[in-house]
Write a protein that holds these residues in place. Structure first.
Motif: not given
Lengths: 197, 314
Positions: B5-11
């Motif tokens: 989810e953190k990675a998706l937020g960054k994307i």
């Protein structure tokens, strides 16, 4: 509730449209139930004939059905191969029952001559050949398709419901006929004998 | 919050900063995956897997068709409905295991076809009814409820897609049962389909929306045409229908809806020229004008499509 409707107005409208249409038509159809149900049996003929030759003739004379038959002049390959048959139907709307009488070729049939055919189940019936029954119904083709895209895709066949008695929007379909293709001829209404008065 | 989810937020942050759409990101992924030897192998492997699966499915279907006449009623129901239910259960099981999650959608697809087929076979074998509309209602009402509940529980896009399809099948059959005119049914269901597609387009389950927009647009336009055709002067409302569809497609920011609307507009214009100008001496001129209008509309449509592409991923 109100915020939900406001937020999802398009979705609610999309779902509501067909539902509203269905409700409107349900109400309209329930109105037709106010029309009295049919009381008189309908007599009609179906000829599963692959060309335009007529081997049987049907006439109502003095309220009695007169059936005559003429043997074809020469052998008809199409009808020999495709199981030609002529059936007389009596639909009783009170019992919701349809009786099929398959007409057999009379033994005294001669080439090119019309001969009378006695149909046992019908000879005692009194028939009114009017288009409209005494209680106001008419016999007609029921135009509702007996298949839809999904029944076609999944191979569900039902094609035995082609005719109906109708009056002021009320349809009484004639169900469970063994076959419904061929040329139809309406004969009349049974006014005495069976359920006739 | 999980790492994923953190990675998706960054994307999402990066995409917003650089004005990237989902289409841009997806296209980049596809381009770069296909460019590497591993990606190419993966595509060939996927292709062969799909084709292999199709061959097995087709073979089993052909075998069933061959022995169909020798089967009794119970066997016919079991051989159609049974695999449908099994595919559904396997699909649900696949959702629980990351390794098989990609198998879930094909399994739901198989279930979505075999379950109604099995229920139609069941009705055909065990009931003497003579009413295709009623049969369709009986089949699709429980299936729509089933898929709806599964979607509520599992939030899978394919389940939402089949819920919509089944629900529309049920509604269409209900209208048929009530003897509603087929043209009116097409118009109302088409309009309803467009509205529902628009609502779904705003959710994460929008993957199938271009398809439903396209089908619903043609359904509505075809129904409207059948209702208004040759009914002068009301048939001139058709041009309004087509114009409204083009406008709606821009609002909805959907290319598939726009393409369907432009085809509808051209079709309606063809109808007008054929209906009102075919027998006059100006017919060749009408054809030329029609051609110029087509060119104008197609040019406008391309511009609109580009605009939609720049503003959204619709």
């Amino acid at each position: 509730m109100k915020p939900f409707l406001k937020e999802n107005f398009v979705l609610v409208l999309g779902i509501s449209l067909p539902v509203i249409l269905i409700i409107v038509f349900m109400l309209a159809q329930s109105m037709t139930k106010l029309v009295d149900p049919p009381q008189y049996s309908a007599v009609f003929v179906l000829e599963n004939n692959h060309n335009n030759d007529m081997f049987y003739k049907f006439k109502v004379k003095n309220n009695k059905l007169v059936v005559t038959y003429k043997k074809p002049d020469k052998e008809d390959k199409y009808n020999a191969n495709y199981n030609y048959r002529t059936s007389l139907y009596i639909f009783d709307p009170v019992k919701d029952d349809v009786e099929e009488i398959t007409l057999e070729t009379p033994e005294n049939a001669k080439d090119g001559k019309w001969v009378n055919v006695t149909v046992p189940n019908v000879k005692d019936l009194q028939i009114n050949p009017a288009k409209e029954s005494p209680d106001g119904y008419i016999f007609e083709e029921h135009h509702r398709r007996n298949s839809n895209i999904f029944s076609d895709i999944f191979g569900y066949y039902s094609g035995k419901n082609r005719y109906a008695l109708t009056k002021q929007g009320r349809h009484v379909p004639i169900k469970n006929m063994s076959y419904t293709y061929g040329r139809d001829t309406f004969i009349g209404w049974v006014v005495k004998g069976e359920n006739g008065q | 919050m999980s790492d994923k989810e953190k990675a998706l937020g960054k994307i999402v942050d990066l995409a917003e900063k650089n004005s990237l759409t989902i289409d841009d990101i997806a296209a980049y992924f596809v381009r770069h995956a296909a460019g590497t030897p591993q990606g190419a192998n993966s595509i060939v492997m996927k292709l062969l897997t799909y084709v292999g699966g199709l061959f097995i499915f087709a073979g089993i279907s052909a075998f069933v068709a061959l022995i169909w006449d020798d089967l009794n009623s119970a066997a016919r129901v079991i051989i159609t409905l049974g695999p449908g239910l099994i595919a559904l259960i396997m699909g649900l099981a696949a959702l629980k295991d990351e390794r098989y999650i990609k198998a879930a959608t094909p399994l739901f697809l198989i279930a979505a076809f075999l379950e109604p087929a099995g229920l139609f076979v069941f009705l055909s074998e065990y009931f003497d009814g003579d009413d295709a509309a009623l049969a369709t209602m009986v089949v699709f009402a429980p299936l729509a409820a089933q898929m709806g509940l599964l979607f509520y529980a599992k939030k899978q896009t394919s389940m939402l897609f089949f819920t919509v399809i089944y629900a529309f099948a049920f509604l269409g059959a209900a209208m048929e049962k009530l003897d509603v005119d087929g043209d009116l049914v097409a118009t109302v269901l088409g309009l309803s389909g467009l509205l529902i597609s628009h609502a779904i387009n705003k959710t994460p389950h929008r993957a199938f929306v271009p398809f439903t927009y396209f089908i619903a647009a043609f359904c509505m336009a075809g129904g409207a045409f059948a209702l208004l055709e040759s009914a002068f002067p009301f048939d001139f409302l058709l041009i309004g229908v087509a114009a409204a569809m083009i406008y709606a497609s821009v609002i909805a920011q959907s290319r598939s809806f726009l393409v369907a609307s432009v085809i509808v507009m051209l079709g309606y214009l063809g109808y007008y020229t054929g209906e009102y100008f075919a027998d006059v001496t100006g017919w060749p001129i009408a054809l030329i004008v029609m051609g110029m209008v087509m060119l104008g509309i197609s040019s406008y449509a391309v511009k609109l499509g580009q605009k939609i592409g720049n503003t959204s991923a619709g």
